[in-house]
Design an enzyme around this catalytic site. Structure first.
Site, mmCIF file in Angstrom:
data_model
loop_
_atom_site.group_PDB
_atom_site.id
_atom_site.type_symbol
_atom_site.label_atom_id
_atom_site.label_comp_id
_atom_site.label_asym_id
_atom_site.label_seq_id
_atom_site.Cartn_x
_atom_site.Cartn_y
_atom_site.Cartn_z
ATOM 1 N N CYS A 155 12.421 8.245 12.539
ATOM 2 C CA CYS A 155 11.787 7.649 13.720
ATOM 3 C C CYS A 155 12.750 7.604 14.900
ATOM 4 O O CYS A 155 12.318 7.499 16.033
ATOM 5 C CB CYS A 155 11.252 6.275 13.400
ATOM 6 S SG CYS A 155 12.251 5.380 12.263
ATOM 7 N N LYS A 204 0.906 -1.149 0.000
ATOM 8 C CA LYS A 204 0.000 0.000 0.000
ATOM 9 C C LYS A 204 0.949 1.203 0.000
ATOM 10 O O LYS A 204 1.559 1.525 1.017
ATOM 11 C CB LYS A 204 -0.884 -0.061 1.244
ATOM 12 C CG LYS A 204 -2.066 0.909 1.265
ATOM 13 C CD LYS A 204 -1.665 2.354 1.158
ATOM 14 C CE LYS A 204 -2.561 3.309 1.882
ATOM 15 N NZ LYS A 204 -2.061 4.698 1.691
ATOM 16 N N GLU A 258 5.597 12.043 20.923
ATOM 17 C CA GLU A 258 6.467 12.369 19.801
ATOM 18 C C GLU A 258 5.874 13.508 18.982
ATOM 19 O O GLU A 258 4.707 13.479 18.610
ATOM 20 C CB GLU A 258 6.633 11.142 18.886
ATOM 21 C CG GLU A 258 7.533 11.424 17.691
ATOM 22 C CD GLU A 258 7.557 10.296 16.641
ATOM 23 O OE1 GLU A 258 6.665 9.437 16.641
ATOM 24 O OE2 GLU A 258 8.481 10.318 15.821
ATOM 25 N N GLU A 291 5.997 -0.275 13.338
ATOM 26 C CA GLU A 291 7.068 0.508 13.973
ATOM 27 C C GLU A 291 6.535 1.931 13.988
ATOM 28 O O GLU A 291 6.274 2.514 12.943
ATOM 29 C CB GLU A 291 8.339 0.336 13.142
ATOM 30 C CG GLU A 291 9.557 0.946 13.781
ATOM 31 C CD GLU A 291 9.777 2.327 13.277
ATOM 32 O OE1 GLU A 291 9.272 3.262 13.941
ATOM 33 O OE2 GLU A 291 10.424 2.501 12.245
ATOM 34 N N GLY A 308 -2.110 5.398 13.259
ATOM 35 C CA GLY A 308 -2.266 4.522 12.086
ATOM 36 C C GLY A 308 -1.895 3.084 12.420
ATOM 37 O O GLY A 308 -2.635 2.147 12.112
ATOM 38 N N GLY A 309 -0.758 2.915 13.066
ATOM 39 C CA GLY A 309 -0.292 1.563 13.411
ATOM 40 C C GLY A 309 -1.281 0.846 14.314
ATOM 41 O O GLY A 309 -1.589 -0.331 14.111
ATOM 42 N N GLY A 311 4.969 4.240 10.577
ATOM 43 C CA GLY A 311 4.214 5.486 10.519
ATOM 44 C C GLY A 311 3.787 5.917 11.894
ATOM 45 O O GLY A 311 4.509 5.701 12.877
ATOM 46 N N SER A 312 2.587 6.488 11.979
ATOM 47 C CA SER A 312 2.135 7.078 13.236
ATOM 48 C C SER A 312 1.588 6.027 14.203
ATOM 49 O O SER A 312 1.174 4.941 13.793
ATOM 50 C CB SER A 312 1.037 8.097 12.947
ATOM 51 O OG SER A 312 -0.094 7.425 12.432
HETATM 52 P P1 NAP Z 1 0.541 7.631 8.961
HETATM 53 O O1 NAP Z 1 -0.469 8.697 9.004
HETATM 54 O O2 NAP Z 1 0.543 6.664 10.075
HETATM 55 O O3 NAP Z 1 0.325 6.846 7.587
HETATM 56 C C1 NAP Z 1 1.133 5.736 7.195
HETATM 57 C C2 NAP Z 1 0.328 4.848 6.253
HETATM 58 O O4 NAP Z 1 -0.729 4.214 6.989
HETATM 59 C C3 NAP Z 1 -0.353 5.613 5.129
HETATM 60 O O5 NAP Z 1 -0.362 4.801 3.978
HETATM 61 C C4 NAP Z 1 -1.750 5.812 5.645
HETATM 62 O O6 NAP Z 1 -2.698 5.968 4.622
HETATM 63 C C5 NAP Z 1 -1.981 4.541 6.436
HETATM 64 N N1 NAP Z 1 -2.927 4.754 7.528
HETATM 65 C C6 NAP Z 1 -2.860 5.723 8.460
HETATM 66 N N2 NAP Z 1 -3.905 5.614 9.318
HETATM 67 C C7 NAP Z 1 -4.635 4.561 8.891
HETATM 68 C C8 NAP Z 1 -5.835 3.947 9.356
HETATM 69 N N3 NAP Z 1 -6.490 4.409 10.416
HETATM 70 N N4 NAP Z 1 -6.293 2.881 8.702
HETATM 71 C C9 NAP Z 1 -5.641 2.410 7.623
HETATM 72 N N5 NAP Z 1 -4.509 2.952 7.138
HETATM 73 C C10 NAP Z 1 -4.010 4.013 7.760
HETATM 74 O O7 NAP Z 1 2.000 8.207 8.847
HETATM 75 P P2 NAP Z 1 2.591 9.328 7.875
HETATM 76 O O8 NAP Z 1 1.613 9.693 6.818
HETATM 77 O O9 NAP Z 1 3.873 8.832 7.436
HETATM 78 O O10 NAP Z 1 2.876 10.563 8.798
HETATM 79 C C11 NAP Z 1 1.973 11.064 9.723
HETATM 80 C C12 NAP Z 1 2.597 11.027 11.104
HETATM 81 O O11 NAP Z 1 3.166 9.753 11.358
HETATM 82 C C13 NAP Z 1 3.753 11.971 11.316
HETATM 83 O O12 NAP Z 1 3.365 13.257 11.652
HETATM 84 C C14 NAP Z 1 4.506 11.276 12.405
HETATM 85 O O13 NAP Z 1 3.949 11.588 13.654
HETATM 86 C C15 NAP Z 1 4.321 9.841 12.164
HETATM 87 N N6 NAP Z 1 5.443 9.179 11.484
HETATM 88 C C16 NAP Z 1 6.229 8.332 12.175
HETATM 89 C C17 NAP Z 1 7.255 7.676 11.519
HETATM 90 C C18 NAP Z 1 8.119 6.699 12.217
HETATM 91 O O14 NAP Z 1 9.175 6.412 11.720
HETATM 92 N N7 NAP Z 1 7.705 6.123 13.273
HETATM 93 C C19 NAP Z 1 7.507 7.864 10.192
HETATM 94 C C20 NAP Z 1 6.682 8.732 9.499
HETATM 95 C C21 NAP Z 1 5.650 9.360 10.163
HETATM 96 P P3 NAP Z 1 -3.228 7.447 4.271
HETATM 97 O O15 NAP Z 1 -2.036 8.198 3.820
HETATM 98 O O16 NAP Z 1 -4.241 7.261 3.221
HETATM 99 O O17 NAP Z 1 -3.802 7.954 5.539
#
Ligand code: NAP
Length: 532
Positions: A302, A184, A395, A265, A245-246, A241-242
């Site tokens: 991260c 995805k 974070e 992660e 989301g995770g 990711g977040s």
């Molecule tokens: P994200 O919002 O968690 O999204 C990552 C992926 O997961 C995207 O493909 C997103 O799809 C999908 N997703 C998110 N929420 C979902 C849900 N409820 N159900 C199904 N799929 C879902 O992360 P991001 O876009 O990379 O960045 C947003 C925030 O994540 C940042 O501000 C930061 O806090 C955090 N982040 C953390 C890390 C790390 O290394 N731990 C890395 C990057 C970002 P969509 O795009 O369609 O929502």
């Protein structure tokens, strides 16, 4: 190389059926050509069905075939040429050199997995031969190996458009394990996703593998991402990711009739503990290193150091002065997308409003810079205020950190004790301090996946010894790494063959040991054949 905005499903490039969108250049906020498409739920199911059909055929490939396929993937990514780092720069705001560096990391990662699976170590082969005359009961012939878990869904990360995206660490580990992968892709860099998928598609064709071994789906996480995770044919999920989301995906996977593992992660604040003697000796050097780590890649890692902990002293004042001076030279940075920049602005504003929080230093102001630009910040808070306010541990993704100032060693230990699970914990310490801080080190060990001494946490090496994960909320399963060759363990499961006909055993378990792999035979590690 043309970007078409299509999805790769079962070896076919097809237009997504659920709408259109355009990527945005974060440096200018302008749309990027061409128009991209979103996949429909029906298309998700086509990709998943193809992966399920491919799974047994792909699982039956030899280690050598899979290693050659991974090397082909690396070659095809390199064959994309300059168009790839250029597209990365356009879609992420990273300099082209970062895209080139990440491409090198990505192809080296694929090649490392190739050589790693050739060694067969990950199979963890164990053979206990039959003891028919054992008293009081005979022992049957027992042979243990690891086999692929089945189709894996990988969520590409926004911040690593190559190394943790379409052909990134999760994909490399799953393909190495023998699992078909459905990615995805992240909507922040869809053109980059498509280019890399074109390379992997070519590699699948050249290797003569079933088309369902690799598919790319673009679309909203809540629509296609969720649909992928609940699809019955899917057997595991890799995510970076977040936390929100995770956890949403983790809960979906656990509520399935057949629950599956989600290896998410989710990041952490990566505490850096500055011990007094080290600060006394090196406050300025530590401050410069800290600011370098904090602001690398606009802090979008991260393992970015989001919290520092130290005991109040003149040396800590020197650290603050040097950090503030270093920070003042850091230009405003373009963040990956509008949402991430907005979350950063909101997060830093929220931090600054908390009781007891004061600003130590800032990077250059955003001024009239175009795009999703933000300013680096370092805040300071007393340990008392930090201990009273759990929000200060959350974070804020980007180039911001909070320095926690403690009155004494006991309070420093109390702060470290309250920290949640982390990817990394760092100690800046002299040799004497390391030798005498057994309790602090033992507390920190309980919290982190990687303990760093007199380095900084950014710069995650892809190698055999890396651990990139940690206790919740850093990751959903502290037992596994998502970087390095050990990450393959997430996508295999053990199987034991009991009293199985010798001629029908998988090659790695056969007496002759045709792949010459290391095996534990009757308690002894050996690559020798088993005497029949
Ligand atoms: P994200 O919002 O968690 O999204 C990552 C992926 O997961 C995207 O493909 C997103 O799809 C999908 N997703 C998110 N929420 C979902 C849900 N409820 N159900 C199904 N799929 C879902 O992360 P991001 O876009 O990379 O960045 C947003 C925030 O994540 C940042 O501000 C930061 O806090 C955090 N982040 C953390 C890390 C790390 O290394 N731990 C890395 C990057 C970002 P969509 O795009 O369609 O929502």
């Amino acid at each position: 190389m043309m970007i078409t905005g299509q999805q790769l499903i079962n070896g076919q490039w097809v237009q997504g059926e659920a709408g259109q969108y355009q990527a945005v250049n974060p440096a200018t906020a302008a749309f990027i050509e061409p128009v991209m498409s979103y996949a429909s739920k029906a298309q998700v199911h086509q990709a998943v069905a193809a992966a399920a059909e491919a799974a047994p055929l792909y699982a039956a490939t030899s280690l050598e075939q899979r290693a050659e396929f991974l090397e082909l993937c690396a070659d095809e990514i390199m064959a994309l040429g300059d168009v790839l780092p250029e597209r990365v720069a356009l879609e992420t705001g990273y300099p082209k050199a970062r895209g080139e560096g990440e491409r090198a990391r990505t192809v080296n990662q694929l090649r490392l997995f190739a050589s790693s699976i050739r060694s067969g170590e990950y199979l963890n082969i164990r053979i206990d031969t039959a003891l028919p005359d054992r008293q009081p009961l005979p022992r049957p012939d027992l042979r243990y190996t690891n086999q692929p878990i089945g189709p894996v869904v990988v969520f590409g990360a926004s911040n690593f458009p190559l190394a943790f995206s379409v052909a990134g660490g999760d994909t490399a580990a799953a393909l190495a394990a023998g699992c078909p992968v459905i990615v995805k892709g992240h909507n922040s860099h869809p053109g980059t996703c498509e280019l890399v998928a074109q390379a992997l598609h070519k590699a699948v064709q050249k290797a003569g593998l079933p088309a369902g071994v690799f598919s790319l789906i673009m679309g909203s996480g809540r629509e296609v991402g969720s649909e992928l995770v609940v699809a019955p044919e899917v057997k595991a999920v890799g995510f970076t990711g977040s936390l929100a989301g995770g956890m949403a995906l983790f809960q979906l996977a656990n509520n399935r009739p057949e629950p599956i593992p989600v290896f998410a992660e989710m990041g952490s604040v990566n505490p850096v503990v500055l011990l007094p003697e080290a600060l006394e000796q090196n406050a300025e050097t530590i401050a410069t290193g800290f600011v370098g780590s904090l602001t690398l890649g606009v802090g979008q890692f991260c393992v970015n150091p989001g919290v520092a902990v130290a005991i109040h002293s003149p040396a800590l004042d020197r650290f603050c002065a040097a950090a503030s001076a270093a920070l003042a030279k850091v230009p405003a940075g373009v963040m990956l997308n509008e949402g991430i920049a907005a979350a950063y602005q909101k997060g830093t504003a929220h931090l600054s409003e908390q009781a007891g929080v004061e600003l130590v230093g800032s990077g250059e102001a955003v001024g009239d810079k175009a795009g999703f630009c933000t300013q680096a910040k370092l805040f300071k808070v007393t340990a008392e205020a930090f201990l009273a306010n759990p929000h200060l541990q959350e974070e804020v993704f980007g180039h911001v950190s909070v320095l926690v100032s403690c009155v004494d060693e006991a309070q420093l230990l109390a702060v470290v004790r309250t920290l949640k699970g982390q990817l990394t914990g760092t100690l800046q310490a002299t040799a004497a301090e390391l030798a005498t801080q057994a309790e602090l080190i033992s507390v920190l060990r309980q919290k982190v996946g990687r303990l760093v001494v007199n380095n900084f946490p950014t710069g995650v090496e892809v190698c055999d010894a890396m651990m990139h994960g940690g206790p919740f909320p850093a990751a959903t399963d502290a037992r596994f790494t998502s970087v390095g060759t050990a990450s393959i363990a997430r996508f295999v499961r053990p199987i034991c063959f009991q009293n199985y006909p010798a001629e029908l055993l998988p090659p790695e378990l056969q007496n002759a040991n045709p792949w010459a792999l290391p095996r534990l035979v009757n308690g002894v590690k050996t690559s020798a054949a088993v005497e029949a």
